[in-house]
Motif scaffolding. Sequence first.
Motif, short mmCIF file in Angstrom:
data_model
loop_
_atom_site.label_atom_id
_atom_site.label_comp_id
_atom_site.label_asym_id
_atom_site.label_seq_id
_atom_site.Cartn_x
_atom_site.Cartn_y
_atom_site.Cartn_z
N GLU A 36 65.71 -31.65 -17.00
CA GLU A 36 66.39 -30.58 -17.73
C GLU A 36 67.61 -31.15 -18.42
O GLU A 36 68.39 -31.89 -17.81
CB GLU A 36 66.81 -29.46 -16.77
N GLY A 37 67.76 -30.81 -19.70
CA GLY A 37 68.89 -31.30 -20.47
C GLY A 37 68.78 -30.85 -21.90
O GLY A 37 68.25 -29.77 -22.20
N THR A 38 69.28 -31.68 -22.84
CA THR A 38 69.09 -31.37 -24.26
C THR A 38 67.61 -31.23 -24.57
O THR A 38 67.19 -30.32 -25.30
CB THR A 38 69.71 -32.49 -25.13
N LEU A 39 66.83 -32.12 -24.01
CA LEU A 39 65.36 -31.99 -24.01
C LEU A 39 64.89 -31.80 -22.57
O LEU A 39 65.41 -32.44 -21.66
CB LEU A 39 64.70 -33.24 -24.59
N ASP A 40 63.92 -30.92 -22.40
CA ASP A 40 63.30 -30.73 -21.09
C ASP A 40 61.93 -31.41 -21.09
O ASP A 40 61.20 -31.34 -22.09
CB ASP A 40 63.12 -29.25 -20.77
N LEU A 41 61.61 -32.03 -19.99
CA LEU A 41 60.29 -32.63 -19.82
C LEU A 41 59.51 -31.79 -18.82
O LEU A 41 59.96 -31.58 -17.68
CB LEU A 41 60.40 -34.07 -19.33
N LEU A 42 58.36 -31.31 -19.23
CA LEU A 42 57.51 -30.49 -18.39
C LEU A 42 56.13 -31.12 -18.28
O LEU A 42 55.70 -31.87 -19.16
CB LEU A 42 57.40 -29.05 -18.93
N TRP A 43 55.40 -30.77 -17.23
CA TRP A 43 54.06 -31.33 -17.06
C TRP A 43 53.21 -30.43 -16.17
O TRP A 43 53.71 -29.57 -15.45
CB TRP A 43 54.11 -32.74 -16.48
N THR A 44 51.92 -30.67 -16.23
CA THR A 44 50.97 -29.96 -15.38
C THR A 44 49.73 -30.82 -15.21
O THR A 44 49.54 -31.82 -15.92
CB THR A 44 50.59 -28.59 -15.98
N SER A 103 57.51 -43.24 -17.38
CA SER A 103 57.97 -43.73 -18.67
C SER A 103 58.61 -42.61 -19.49
O SER A 103 59.66 -42.80 -20.11
CB SER A 103 56.80 -44.34 -19.44
N LEU A 104 58.02 -41.43 -19.48
CA LEU A 104 58.58 -40.30 -20.22
C LEU A 104 59.90 -39.85 -19.60
O LEU A 104 60.84 -39.50 -20.32
CB LEU A 104 57.58 -39.14 -20.23
N LYS A 105 59.99 -39.86 -18.28
CA LYS A 105 61.23 -39.50 -17.61
C LYS A 105 62.37 -40.42 -18.04
O LYS A 105 63.49 -39.97 -18.32
CB LYS A 105 61.06 -39.57 -16.09
N LYS A 106 62.07 -41.70 -18.09
CA LYS A 106 63.09 -42.68 -18.47
C LYS A 106 63.57 -42.44 -19.90
O LYS A 106 64.78 -42.47 -20.19
CB LYS A 106 62.53 -44.09 -18.32
N PHE A 107 62.62 -42.17 -20.81
CA PHE A 107 62.97 -41.97 -22.21
C PHE A 107 63.78 -40.70 -22.40
O PHE A 107 64.84 -40.71 -23.05
CB PHE A 107 61.70 -41.90 -23.06
N VAL A 108 63.29 -39.58 -21.84
CA VAL A 108 63.98 -38.29 -22.02
C VAL A 108 65.35 -38.32 -21.35
O VAL A 108 66.34 -37.80 -21.89
CB VAL A 108 63.11 -37.14 -21.46
N ASP A 109 65.44 -38.94 -20.19
CA ASP A 109 66.71 -39.03 -19.50
C ASP A 109 67.73 -39.85 -20.31
O ASP A 109 68.91 -39.49 -20.38
CB ASP A 109 66.50 -39.66 -18.11
N SER A 110 67.26 -40.94 -20.91
CA SER A 110 68.14 -41.77 -21.74
C SER A 110 68.63 -40.99 -22.95
O SER A 110 69.81 -41.08 -23.33
CB SER A 110 67.41 -43.04 -22.18
N TYR A 111 67.74 -40.24 -23.57
CA TYR A 111 68.14 -39.45 -24.74
C TYR A 111 69.16 -38.38 -24.34
O TYR A 111 70.18 -38.20 -25.02
CB TYR A 111 66.92 -38.77 -25.38
N ASN A 112 68.90 -37.67 -23.24
CA ASN A 112 69.84 -36.64 -22.80
C ASN A 112 71.21 -37.22 -22.49
O ASN A 112 72.25 -36.61 -22.78
CB ASN A 112 69.28 -35.92 -21.57
N SER A 113 71.23 -38.40 -21.89
CA SER A 113 72.50 -39.05 -21.57
C SER A 113 73.28 -39.42 -22.83
O SER A 113 74.51 -39.31 -22.87
CB SER A 113 72.25 -40.31 -20.73
N SER A 114 72.56 -39.85 -23.86
CA SER A 114 73.23 -40.27 -25.11
C SER A 114 73.67 -39.08 -25.95
O SER A 114 74.60 -39.20 -26.76
CB SER A 114 72.30 -41.16 -25.93
N ASP A 116 74.52 -35.95 -24.68
CA ASP A 116 75.38 -35.00 -23.97
C ASP A 116 76.20 -35.78 -22.95
O ASP A 116 75.67 -36.27 -21.96
CB ASP A 116 74.54 -33.92 -23.29
N THR A 117 77.50 -35.88 -23.18
CA THR A 117 78.35 -36.68 -22.30
C THR A 117 78.49 -36.06 -20.91
O THR A 117 78.84 -36.75 -19.95
CB THR A 117 79.77 -36.84 -22.90
N SER A 118 78.22 -34.76 -20.79
CA SER A 118 78.33 -34.10 -19.49
C SER A 118 77.03 -34.17 -18.68
O SER A 118 76.98 -33.74 -17.53
CB SER A 118 78.73 -32.64 -19.67
N TYR A 119 75.99 -34.72 -19.29
CA TYR A 119 74.69 -34.79 -18.63
C TYR A 119 74.71 -35.81 -17.49
O TYR A 119 75.25 -36.91 -17.63
CB TYR A 119 73.61 -35.16 -19.66
N GLN A 120 74.14 -35.45 -16.37
CA GLN A 120 74.02 -36.35 -15.23
C GLN A 120 72.57 -36.80 -15.10
O GLN A 120 71.66 -35.96 -15.08
CB GLN A 120 74.48 -35.68 -13.94
#
Length: 293
Positions: A36-44, A103-114, A116-120
């Motif tokens: 969860e962040g600027t972009l959310d990653l969902l799956w099923t 791989s998708l988690k790593k990419f989306v997490d990196s984007y959210n971190s870059s 949004d400075t408040s993103y953890q």
Amino acid sequence: MKQALLIICLLVSSLIYSQNSHTVNGETLELKTEIEGTLDLLWTIDNGTYRYFIRTTDNNIVELTNTKNTDTRKYQNEYKTTLQEVTKGSGMSTKNVNLTLPSLKKFVDSYNSSSDTSYQTQNTKPQPELRLGLFGGITNSPFIYNPENYTSSVLGAELEVITNAEKQRHSGFLQFRHTFENKDFEYRTTEISLGYRFRALKLNKLNIYADVKFATLNLSSRVDTYTDENDIVVSENYKETIFDAPFIFGIGADYRISNSSYIMFGYNNLVAIRLENGKHFSTDFTLGYKLKL
């Protein structure tokens, strides 16, 4: 009452369903939110196949696909184009992104971190932790014949490996321990053991655990003194090396005194599955210092 309970259950089920149910291109899907962040990653998982989705800030959900061209039989990597579009302007490359959850988690997490400075970060991996401990104490060697219940001094060292540094529930340890002989009880042993530890109670600075030694190697020496039929005092020295799987249980605690150091306490050799007690309950206490490496 039963009707009221039924209504509550239906309302809760409906709420849970609405929280997880999403409509994507006219298709209703139960999606799990991974990031969860600027972009959310969902799956099923749909009929045994993993499907991945991106939700943007305007609540638009788009699927990440990788279809195969019927003519060339090559995968078209549409998901990379989709990721480039939703991260436009970030300068992030999708070249090495695979259509897998890690791989998708790593990419989306990196984007959210870059973006949004408040993103953890939410893409943390369990990190092991090493701790080295030194300890001393006393023992009555409860699994050795000790009719007078004498106690002896103990010194030892331990290397502990905690599998997850954040949760710190499970760990394994390699322990070296030497029991000294005394003038009344001429028994000494050097023990090397492998064991498992479970931290059952975690407080602010105090962790209370149970542990078990499942493999031990003992190099022991003992002097038995007795008077023979001729009233002559005889001393016999016995030496032996024993490897065993005794499953010896104990309890203990760690008290944190700084970010990287602990006071360790152990009440050891309480009971064993494959060893007989020497007629006396355990008096085996150790106190030491443990340092995070």
